[in-house]
Motif scaffolding. Sequence first.
Motif, PDB file in Angstrom:
ATOM      1  N   PHE A 117      32.738  53.037  47.863  1.00  0.00           N
ATOM      2  CA  PHE A 117      32.920  54.364  47.790  1.00  0.00           C
ATOM      3  C   PHE A 117      32.734  54.704  46.272  1.00  0.00           C
ATOM      4  CE2 PHE A 117      34.019  55.465  51.874  1.00  0.00           C
ATOM      5  CZ  PHE A 117      35.065  54.324  52.438  1.00  0.00           C
ATOM      6  N   GLY A 118      32.684  56.026  46.115  1.00  0.00           N
ATOM      7  CA  GLY A 118      32.684  56.560  44.552  1.00  0.00           C
ATOM      8  C   GLY A 118      31.181  56.958  44.432  1.00  0.00           C
ATOM      9  N   LYS A 119      31.190  57.709  43.407  1.00  0.00           N
ATOM     10  CA  LYS A 119      29.577  58.231  43.006  1.00  0.00           C
ATOM     11  C   LYS A 119      29.311  57.830  41.343  1.00  0.00           C
ATOM     12  CE  LYS A 119      29.742  61.815  46.249  1.00  0.00           C
ATOM     13  NZ  LYS A 119      28.712  61.225  47.022  1.00  0.00           N
ATOM     14  N   THR A 120      30.214  57.337  40.575  1.00  0.00           N
ATOM     15  CA  THR A 120      29.780  56.573  39.089  1.00  0.00           C
ATOM     16  C   THR A 120      29.342  55.161  39.486  1.00  0.00           C
ATOM     17  OG1 THR A 120      31.904  56.184  39.092  1.00  0.00           O
ATOM     18  CG2 THR A 120      31.196  58.239  38.003  1.00  0.00           C
ATOM     19  N   ASP A 121      28.449  54.833  38.580  1.00  0.00           N
ATOM     20  CA  ASP A 121      27.691  53.467  38.723  1.00  0.00           C
ATOM     21  C   ASP A 121      28.636  52.332  38.177  1.00  0.00           C
ATOM     22  OD1 ASP A 121      24.728  55.345  38.494  1.00  0.00           O
ATOM     23  OD2 ASP A 121      25.360  54.635  40.384  1.00  0.00           O
ATOM     24  N   VAL A 122      29.356  52.791  37.320  1.00  0.00           N
ATOM     25  CA  VAL A 122      29.989  51.674  36.584  1.00  0.00           C
ATOM     26  C   VAL A 122      31.569  51.992  36.546  1.00  0.00           C
ATOM     27  CG1 VAL A 122      28.101  50.489  35.197  1.00  0.00           C
ATOM     28  CG2 VAL A 122      29.753  52.433  34.316  1.00  0.00           C
ATOM     29  N   PHE A 123      32.535  50.977  36.621  1.00  0.00           N
ATOM     30  CA  PHE A 123      33.925  51.068  36.508  1.00  0.00           C
ATOM     31  C   PHE A 123      34.176  52.391  37.794  1.00  0.00           C
ATOM     32  CE2 PHE A 123      34.977  48.303  33.200  1.00  0.00           C
ATOM     33  CZ  PHE A 123      33.958  47.920  32.368  1.00  0.00           C
ATOM     34  N   SER A 124      33.842  52.522  38.837  1.00  0.00           N
ATOM     35  CA  SER A 124      34.161  53.619  39.448  1.00  0.00           C
ATOM     36  C   SER A 124      35.636  53.422  40.250  1.00  0.00           C
ATOM     37  CB  SER A 124      33.035  53.407  40.740  1.00  0.00           C
ATOM     38  OG  SER A 124      33.223  54.383  41.771  1.00  0.00           O
ATOM     39  N   PRO A 125      36.514  54.357  39.849  1.00  0.00           N
ATOM     40  CA  PRO A 125      37.755  54.330  40.318  1.00  0.00           C
ATOM     41  C   PRO A 125      37.985  54.441  41.939  1.00  0.00           C
ATOM     42  CG  PRO A 125      37.458  56.266  39.164  1.00  0.00           C
ATOM     43  CD  PRO A 125      36.123  55.671  39.049  1.00  0.00           C
ATOM     44  N   ALA A 265      35.434  62.533  43.826  1.00  0.00           N
ATOM     45  CA  ALA A 265      34.392  62.191  43.068  1.00  0.00           C
ATOM     46  C   ALA A 265      33.353  63.703  43.461  1.00  0.00           C
ATOM     47  CB  ALA A 265      33.628  60.932  43.395  1.00  0.00           C
ATOM     48  N   PHE A 266      32.549  64.026  42.481  1.00  0.00           N
ATOM     49  CA  PHE A 266      31.776  65.465  42.442  1.00  0.00           C
ATOM     50  C   PHE A 266      30.611  64.953  41.820  1.00  0.00           C
ATOM     51  CE2 PHE A 266      30.995  69.634  42.527  1.00  0.00           C
ATOM     52  CZ  PHE A 266      30.386  69.830  41.470  1.00  0.00           C
ATOM     53  N   SER A 267      29.477  65.351  42.341  1.00  0.00           N
ATOM     54  CA  SER A 267      28.082  65.181  41.893  1.00  0.00           C
ATOM     55  C   SER A 267      27.363  66.277  42.119  1.00  0.00           C
ATOM     56  CB  SER A 267      27.663  63.968  42.493  1.00  0.00           C
ATOM     57  OG  SER A 267      26.147  63.488  41.981  1.00  0.00           O
ATOM     58  N   GLU A 278      34.461  61.808  38.467  1.00  0.00           N
ATOM     59  CA  GLU A 278      35.266  60.774  39.562  1.00  0.00           C
ATOM     60  C   GLU A 278      36.485  60.215  39.152  1.00  0.00           C
ATOM     61  OE1 GLU A 278      32.921  57.757  41.403  1.00  0.00           O
ATOM     62  OE2 GLU A 278      34.612  56.441  41.624  1.00  0.00           O
ATOM     63  N   ALA A 279      37.653  60.639  39.989  1.00  0.00           N
ATOM     64  CA  ALA A 279      39.069  60.465  39.374  1.00  0.00           C
ATOM     65  C   ALA A 279      39.798  59.588  40.545  1.00  0.00           C
ATOM     66  CB  ALA A 279      39.721  61.328  38.866  1.00  0.00           C
ATOM     67  N   ALA A 280      40.779  58.950  40.109  1.00  0.00           N
ATOM     68  CA  ALA A 280      41.589  58.287  41.139  1.00  0.00           C
ATOM     69  C   ALA A 280      42.861  58.004  40.336  1.00  0.00           C
ATOM     70  CB  ALA A 280      41.156  56.842  41.589  1.00  0.00           C
ATOM     71  N   PHE A 281      44.146  58.213  41.200  1.00  0.00           N
ATOM     72  CA  PHE A 281      45.341  57.765  40.849  1.00  0.00           C
ATOM     73  C   PHE A 281      45.771  56.820  41.964  1.00  0.00           C
ATOM     74  CE2 PHE A 281      49.702  58.071  39.360  1.00  0.00           C
ATOM     75  CZ  PHE A 281      50.690  58.316  40.617  1.00  0.00           C
ATOM     76  N   ASN A 282      46.202  55.765  40.985  1.00  0.00           N
ATOM     77  CA  ASN A 282      46.655  54.479  41.858  1.00  0.00           C
ATOM     78  C   ASN A 282      48.139  54.339  41.701  1.00  0.00           C
ATOM     79  OD1 ASN A 282      44.092  53.167  42.452  1.00  0.00           O
ATOM     80  ND2 ASN A 282      43.935  52.664  40.335  1.00  0.00           N
ATOM     81  N   LEU A 283      48.970  54.348  42.836  1.00  0.00           N
ATOM     82  CA  LEU A 283      50.532  54.234  42.808  1.00  0.00           C
ATOM     83  C   LEU A 283      50.686  52.698  43.415  1.00  0.00           C
ATOM     84  CD1 LEU A 283      53.096  55.495  42.529  1.00  0.00           C
ATOM     85  CD2 LEU A 283      52.940  56.360  44.881  1.00  0.00           C
ATOM     86  N   THR A 284      51.322  51.993  42.147  1.00  0.00           N
ATOM     87  CA  THR A 284      51.656  50.762  42.569  1.00  0.00           C
ATOM     88  C   THR A 284      53.079  50.460  43.018  1.00  0.00           C
ATOM     89  OG1 THR A 284      52.298  50.089  40.266  1.00  0.00           O
ATOM     90  CG2 THR A 284      49.749  49.870  40.843  1.00  0.00           C
ATOM     91  N   GLU A 285      53.383  49.159  43.294  1.00  0.00           N
ATOM     92  CA  GLU A 285      54.668  48.832  43.477  1.00  0.00           C
ATOM     93  C   GLU A 285      55.714  49.151  42.472  1.00  0.00           C
ATOM     94  OE1 GLU A 285      53.899  45.790  47.296  1.00  0.00           O
ATOM     95  OE2 GLU A 285      55.278  45.394  45.851  1.00  0.00           O
ATOM     96  N   ASP A 286      55.228  48.884  41.413  1.00  0.00           N
ATOM     97  CA  ASP A 286      56.037  49.130  40.104  1.00  0.00           C
ATOM     98  C   ASP A 286      56.233  50.581  39.749  1.00  0.00           C
ATOM     99  OD1 ASP A 286      55.851  48.028  36.597  1.00  0.00           O
ATOM    100  OD2 ASP A 286      57.733  48.525  37.828  1.00  0.00           O
ATOM    101  N   LEU A 287      57.077  51.414  40.575  1.00  0.00           N
ATOM    102  CA  LEU A 287      57.034  52.683  40.507  1.00  0.00           C
ATOM    103  C   LEU A 287      57.570  53.528  38.996  1.00  0.00           C
ATOM    104  CD1 LEU A 287      58.507  53.417  43.796  1.00  0.00           C
ATOM    105  CD2 LEU A 287      56.218  53.677  43.080  1.00  0.00           C
ATOM    106  N   ASP A 288      58.603  52.750  38.530  1.00  0.00           N
ATOM    107  CA  ASP A 288      58.892  53.064  37.195  1.00  0.00           C
ATOM    108  C   ASP A 288      58.784  52.228  35.869  1.00  0.00           C
ATOM    109  OD1 ASP A 288      62.262  51.780  37.801  1.00  0.00           O
ATOM    110  OD2 ASP A 288      60.382  50.860  37.898  1.00  0.00           O
ATOM    111  N   GLY A 289      57.807  51.239  36.239  1.00  0.00           N
ATOM    112  CA  GLY A 289      57.431  50.342  35.179  1.00  0.00           C
ATOM    113  C   GLY A 289      58.438  49.322  34.842  1.00  0.00           C
ATOM    114  N   SER A 303      33.560  60.018  33.593  1.00  0.00           N
ATOM    115  CA  SER A 303      32.487  61.173  33.755  1.00  0.00           C
ATOM    116  C   SER A 303      31.181  60.508  33.422  1.00  0.00           C
ATOM    117  CB  SER A 303      32.906  62.027  32.507  1.00  0.00           C
ATOM    118  OG  SER A 303      34.264  62.693  32.739  1.00  0.00           O
ATOM    119  N   GLN A 304      29.993  60.754  34.017  1.00  0.00           N
ATOM    120  CA  GLN A 304      28.807  60.233  34.117  1.00  0.00           C
ATOM    121  C   GLN A 304      27.964  61.282  34.213  1.00  0.00           C
ATOM    122  OE1 GLN A 304      27.695  56.674  36.626  1.00  0.00           O
ATOM    123  NE2 GLN A 304      26.181  57.937  37.378  1.00  0.00           N
TER     124      GLN A 304
END
Lengths: 436, 267
Positions: A117-125, A265-267, A278-289, A303-304
């Motif tokens: 998935f994703g549209k950027t070619d490197v480090f695609s979130p 992602a938008f192209s 391309e942007a993504a938010f990851n919500l992990t189990e460590d909700l409050d750090g 941004s590419q």
Amino acid sequence: MISGNRRRTLLLIIPFLLGAGSFAYGIDFQGTVFGDYYGSAELSTPYQNLRGRLFYRPVLSGPLLDTDLELTLSTDLYIDLLPDFGYTAAENVLHEAYLFLPAGPSDIYAGQKLVSFGKTDVFSPLNCVGGNHIYKLSLDDPYQGRRPEAMLHLKFYPSYSDELDLIYIPFPRPDYGTTTETPLSDSSADLSATVHFSRPPYNIDSPHSIFLAYSRFSDSFDFQLLYGFYTNPTPDFDISALTGTAPVTGLITSRYTRVHTFGGAFSTSLGELVWVEEAAFNLTEDLDGSDMGVRNPDFTLNSQITGTIFGGTFAQLNMIYQHIFYFNAGSSVYAPDTEAFLRSEFNNYFTQPVQNILFFIAHLHNSFFREKLYVALNAGFFFSTELYLAPRVSWALSDLWSLEAGADFWTAPPPNRDLLRGTKEDNFYIRVSFAY
Amino acid sequence: MKQNRRLTLSLIMAVLFLFLIAPLSAEEMTVKTILDRFEETIRIPNLKGVLTVKLIAANGDTREIEATAFQKQISANQISRLFIFDYPPSVRDTGMLIHSFMNGDDNVLWIYLPAVKRVKRIALAQSGGGYFMGSDFSYSDFIAKSRVGYTREYLGEGTLDGVSCFMMKEYGATEELRRLQGISYMINYYRKSDFLMVGRDYYDLAGELLKEYRVLEDLALQAPYIYPTLITMENKQTGHKSVIQVTDIETEDLSERYFTTRYLRNR
């Protein structure tokens, strides 16, 4: 019980038998064979042979017995001759093995396969399906990239321009790395612990990954929305068994936690350029750090821009920004030096070394002599003394044979950390490939 | 007497006027007629064929690329093309989908890269530096050019390799377009018998001959359609040459589903 040697022999013979039989049923039999050599290029350390490998990937694909059902089957088979003798781990022999059925406005896939998935070619979130080979010597190694997952994948096409993806992975695969026990110690931090990595072939204990995506391709722009609820292939750490005060000792065990990923992602084309966000938010189990052993939630924006510069050279520039929520938040029962050391090791392992990360990746490539010679350069700039440079060159000896060479250079010395995810040792390689 | 003189003067003025406007009308009419008739021959509603591209270096080294090509007139304004590459192994299963527009809108190109399992939008200039798979053919050579943005002048009749032709000079209407293409002007040769463009000479920004495009063989399909089946493009400055041969041509109706990202990914 089949002995190891006989098993390996069978693994080599089976593809050839399948290839021979495939002709009877109109299935394509393709493959890639290469031999490569990697040597170290780290000026501060003695020269080492890093790898000498013979690799073979056969691929079978085509219709099954004159039906609409199609089979794809590929395996990765290699032996390492340097620095020590080795061969493909059993869990990595099967690369892709899946059935594909086009069913009206839907496509159905079942089996082990790669999804991107994703549209950027490197480090695609958005490219979050599947684990990685973390100890690859070339960051862009095409044969040790993402690991295929065993899945049920449904694609639905409401129109010629729209696609809906639903992926269910019952037992996700973690990142692949051979280390199982790593000492984690530091005298100034009064810490003497051991990290035990659990790397099952398939995560039976943390099953059920689901991904939903919507994609649209139009003449003006393309975009994609993704939601994933999945087991993170990169492990986190359970530090609850650490005891004592000076020193702190005990066993740290890896564990696989769950992540929600929301992103898009938008192209679009801007004249002679193509722009991708391309942007993504990851919500992990460590909700409050508060749990330093678990990665923090984060937001990534990539941004590419791609275009053609002088002499028909393809040029691409990526700007990647990441914000780590609740960075170094919370407290622990450990002494400040111990806590600081643990946080540093874990944060760097999670690739969350600071609260805000900004770096650039550039790629240039061009071909000469009627596309016989291919020259490329990858470069990374991290707002520090560390630059990443990776030149690549390939010469087509014929339509089937090619000679390749390249190098990965980091201008800073390899980091001195116990929990090192991957390698940052400078190296070079030369490879001869045959594809049919 | 006075009346007769007035009448004679009017007649002379009328003849002069007709003499002045007649050539202008004929020239404009001829360019439009040529283009209209040429586009009639190539706007084939549906086409499928096997494309073989030979890249020949100045020293005679030859590389070959094979692809299955599909083309469909989606609407009066849009032609779509799909290329699925079969050989060499390094590009096998790579797909290219091009939507091109006659009203001057930007063409759109998506490429499917099997190694990364992704469909990517790219600009035509980014793929092979604007040249089709590293050949001497640029994408604009493949894509029927919109009339917008180009200036054309009728040069009269001539011959090309013994074939009687109408000759037309064509160039980008703006300096930016000419600079982007690296072409100051082209001389097009349209076969008199059927208006097929059988040749084109490209001149670089210095006015020197850069490339020659020639149709060596063509196939007459259902009237008025004609399809070039053996084409050469020779770079006169480097000695490179590319040859495209199209075989196994079929003109049965193609579904629009062929020209989608779904089909680009799964054939």
